[in-house]
Design a protein around this motif. Sequence first.
Motif, PDB file in Angstrom:
ATOM      1  N   ASN A 148       0.851  -1.181   0.000  1.00  0.00           N
ATOM      2  CA  ASN A 148       0.000   0.000   0.000  1.00  0.00           C
ATOM      3  C   ASN A 148       0.894   1.240   0.000  1.00  0.00           C
ATOM      4  OD1 ASN A 148      -1.449   2.275   1.417  1.00  0.00           O
ATOM      5  ND2 ASN A 148      -3.133   0.839   1.140  1.00  0.00           N
ATOM      6  N   THR A 150       0.416   4.175   1.006  1.00  0.00           N
ATOM      7  CA  THR A 150       0.404   4.921   2.262  1.00  0.00           C
ATOM      8  C   THR A 150       1.493   4.404   3.198  1.00  0.00           C
ATOM      9  OG1 THR A 150      -1.971   5.312   2.057  1.00  0.00           O
ATOM     10  CG2 THR A 150      -1.004   5.598   4.232  1.00  0.00           C
ATOM     11  N   THR A 151       1.699   3.092   3.194  1.00  0.00           N
ATOM     12  CA  THR A 151       2.760   2.487   4.004  1.00  0.00           C
ATOM     13  C   THR A 151       4.118   3.021   3.583  1.00  0.00           C
ATOM     14  OG1 THR A 151       1.451   0.463   4.229  1.00  0.00           O
ATOM     15  CG2 THR A 151       3.812   0.309   4.737  1.00  0.00           C
ATOM     16  N   HIS A 269      -3.244  16.901  -0.523  1.00  0.00           N
ATOM     17  CA  HIS A 269      -4.398  15.992  -0.495  1.00  0.00           C
ATOM     18  C   HIS A 269      -5.666  16.742  -0.890  1.00  0.00           C
ATOM     19  CE1 HIS A 269      -6.964  12.657   0.636  1.00  0.00           C
ATOM     20  NE2 HIS A 269      -7.692  13.477   1.379  1.00  0.00           N
TER      21      HIS A 269
END
Length: 407
Positions: A148, A150-151, A269
């Motif tokens: 992922n 985000t990781t 974001h």
Amino acid sequence: MYDFAAMGAWIEFAVRWLHVITGIAWIGSSFYFIALDLGLHRDRNLASGADGEEWQVHGGGFYHIQKYLVAPEHMPDGLIWHKWQSYWTWISGFILLVMVYYLGAEFYLIDPAIADLQVWQAIGISLASLALGWVAYNALCRVFVDANQTTLMVALFGVLVAMSYFYTSVFSGRAAMLHLGAFTATIMSANVFRIIIPNQKIVVADLMAGRKPDAKYGKIAKQRSTHNNYLTLPVIFLMLSNHYPLAFATEFTWLIASLVFLMGVTIRHYFNSLHARTGNPHWTWAVTVLIFILIMWLSTAPMFRVKEPETAQGSALKFAQADGFSDVQDIVLGRCSMCHAAEPVWEGLHWAPKAVRLETEYQIARQAREIYLQAGMSHAMPPANLSYMEEEERALIVAWYRAATAE
């Protein structure tokens, strides 16, 4: 006889100007293409086989843009490569690093109170850290290639926090913030030079040879481009920070630098979500403001405690008459005026830095706020504490300024 000091100053100005120009070009194209990619309409069955399209209007004309997920069927003519903006931003930035921080190491790079380094040691640490930063980042990307994303971003944030702490442990506060920006910018430019452009060249070579390109090259390039998108705003903050001592010369400089990266994430974001039509997350602005307030608190920003004087002339008189001014005047004359003078006596200086002179009562009183911020509230001045200003002297500066601005 030509003034070589003046010539050097103008060369530095020219390089800085080039750095800003190429930086604007790189950041502008990066933001545009990320916004374009996120905003593509991918729900249309295009006859061209493209992955998505978008219509835009600008400068009185309409643009019809299509993106191919891997590559078009045939090699197009006049293919434009977006790479030189990145390369010259890094090159001009590195030249500035050499001119300001390497050639002026005793002023800006080394602080004996933090780490009593030799010039060659400080420069070696600087160069090694920039190179190792890319190695560490690239290794993380390879380890987390299928994880992922985000990781991966969390792991990268951990590296940036560690580097923030490391730089503030070996360099002056100003140099630490600047180096963290250079560290990040090196990763970004290396992404273009080592990954994005080579992958695109592989795709082009396959097209020219009549082979179908592998989609993985485009996927990897997009991943690195997205990372650059989220790192851009923090780099700008870090590069500007050297003008603001409350950002780079306080006890929590490393933590302030770390929080800046979080603000970069929240701001990007918001815009990325807006461009992708996945929502309008206004909460990101609230989080950004809260982080910025936390940064101001960490830097012990005086604006919450000190009333600023109404006029410059009134300010000078007020500060000159305030309790403790005679002590502060002696401190400034002893610790600052060897550089901040009409004819500086410090070797290598031909004029007062930023044309600030601190030789008379009026000159010192007029610069009260800057003396307070740069030598009282922070340790930005004297640079590397070359004139050995004592903590007691800094405390006297703070007490004098607050007494003058009290209700």
